[in-house]
Design an enzyme around this catalytic site. Structure first.
Site, PDB file in Angstrom:
ATOM      1  N   CYS A 259       9.035 -16.816   5.162  1.00 22.57           N
ATOM      2  CA  CYS A 259       8.859 -15.313   4.675  1.00 22.57           C
ATOM      3  C   CYS A 259       8.165 -14.572   5.790  1.00 22.57           C
ATOM      4  CB  CYS A 259       7.919 -15.425   3.405  1.00 22.57           C
ATOM      5  SG  CYS A 259       5.979 -15.701   3.710  1.00 22.57           S
ATOM      6  N   HIS A 307       2.625 -14.968   0.722  1.00 19.02           N
ATOM      7  CA  HIS A 307       4.000 -14.290   0.813  1.00 19.02           C
ATOM      8  C   HIS A 307       4.026 -13.128   1.296  1.00 19.02           C
ATOM      9  CE1 HIS A 307       8.167 -15.036   0.085  1.00 19.02           C
ATOM     10  NE2 HIS A 307       8.179 -13.973  -0.582  1.00 19.02           N
ATOM     11  N   HIS A 319      13.243 -10.598   1.023  1.00 22.17           N
ATOM     12  CA  HIS A 319      12.328 -11.571   1.417  1.00 22.17           C
ATOM     13  C   HIS A 319      12.966 -12.809   1.609  1.00 22.17           C
ATOM     14  CE1 HIS A 319      11.097 -13.305  -2.733  1.00 22.17           C
ATOM     15  NE2 HIS A 319      12.228 -12.988  -2.558  1.00 22.17           N
TER      16      HIS A 319
END
Length: 343
Positions: A259, A307, A319
């Site tokens: 991420c 995240h 993402h």
């Protein structure tokens, strides 16, 4: 005469105890062998557990990324210090060579003065501390000796700094190994769960993931709420070019990403350097609420901020989700949104 007595037989009580113990052991073995297997989890239950393990793996991944970044930084700092020490040692050698020439001249003229011998010692501090001898030296000689002292102190300080950083590097490498092992453990646990599924269930789960990846990588209308401009637009465009590439922990592109690897890569393509980890990225720029988001802003999820993605407009985030998925769009509401950051 030799004895012909029969060997003593074990008592009835002892035989009974041994027999009972043996019978119990056999019974336990039989029960263990014939025990009913634990209830098999269904496909949806396995998926839920696997998703949770992937989330935990991503948490460990961000810690791994932080340790790896620190390791790389320490290695560069240590290399710089070692180069400085090497150059400093060369300078010190030249200074000593200069004093050595003076000693040679004195030797040829009848012997080396005690003051010059002190010039060449490993610890000139001992000599300078004796102020009474300074009147025996010329100003040039005193200056030369002071330069040696300064250089020796500088080298000692740099060597001590390098030693401390090497210790820090060793502990960082240990931490890196632990986090890598933790990530791999979570992924192995997830794979073990997936292996309990039947071939049909595995195929169904794979088909679901493929559909999610395929439908979420299409360049859909993302709306015009807060259109990106400048470097944010360039970063978002760079991230869009990675659609469909796989998530791999610790990866920073260009063939795969995690991420924060995706977000740092995207901004690097726009000429902006941002930190490597999601937690560090959360500390830069201007903090935003969801209603303030514009395309290209960083968006952070979960309480520990493990995240991160890029806001894509129209309530979507671009993402790298987790192991088994690819870089894709997803509804921002699918994860616990914390805040955004404008770089």
């Amino acid at each position: 005469m030799a004895s012909h007595r029969r060997p003593k037989q074990p008592s009835r009580t002892r035989v009974t105890v041994l027999t009972t113990a043996a019978a119990a052991a056999v019974a336990l073995s039989a029960n263990a062998a014939n025990a009913a297997p634990s209830e098999k989890l269904g496909k949806d239950e396995v998926k839920a557990k696997v998703d949770k393990l992937y989330e935990q793996a991503e948490q460990a991944t961000e810690k791994y990324n932080g340790a790896k970044e620190k390791q790389q930084k320490l290695q560069k700092e240590i290399s710089t210090i070692q180069d400085n020490v090497a150059r400093g040692q060369q300078e010190l050698n030249k200074l000593r060579d200069g004093l050595g020439s003076l000693a040679t001249a004195q030797y040829r003229s009848g012997g080396i003065d005690a003051s010059v011998q002190l010039f060449l010692s490993s610890n000139p501090d001992d000599f300078l501390d004796k102020a009474s001898t300074l009147d025996q030296l010329s100003s040039q000689q005193v200056e030369g000796l002071k330069k040696i002292q300064d250089k020796q102190r500088e080298l000692a300080q740099e060597r001590a700094e390098a030693t401390e950083k090497l210790k820090d590097l060793a502990s960082t490498r240990t931490e890196l190994g632990k986090k890598k092992k933790e990530v791999q453990g979570k992924l192995a646990e997830a794979q073990k769960l997936l292996n309990t599924l039947t071939a049909k269930e595995k195929a169904a789960l794979a088909a679901e993931q493929a559909r999610a990846n395929r439908s979420s990588t299409e360049r859909v209308d993302l709306g015009d709420d807060g259109s990106a401009s400048g470097r944010a637009a360039a970063a978002f465009a760079a991230a869009q070019n990675q659609l469909g590439k796989p998530y791999v922990y610790g990866a920073t592109g260009p063939s795969s990403f995690d991420c924060s690897g995706l977000t740092s890569y995207a901004y690097a393509q726009a000429g902006v350097s941002i930190p490597r980890t999601s937690e560090a990225q959360a500390g830069i720029g201007t903090r935003l609420t969801q209603s303030q988001l514009q395309v290209g802003d960083l968006v952070f999820f979960y309480g520990d901020l493990h995240h991160v993605g890029l806001y894509a407009g129209n309530g979507q985030v671009l993402h790298a989700p987790h192991t088994g998925a690819v870089v894709r769009y997803e509804a921002i509401g699918n994860m616990p949104f914390q805040f955004g950051v404008r770089v």
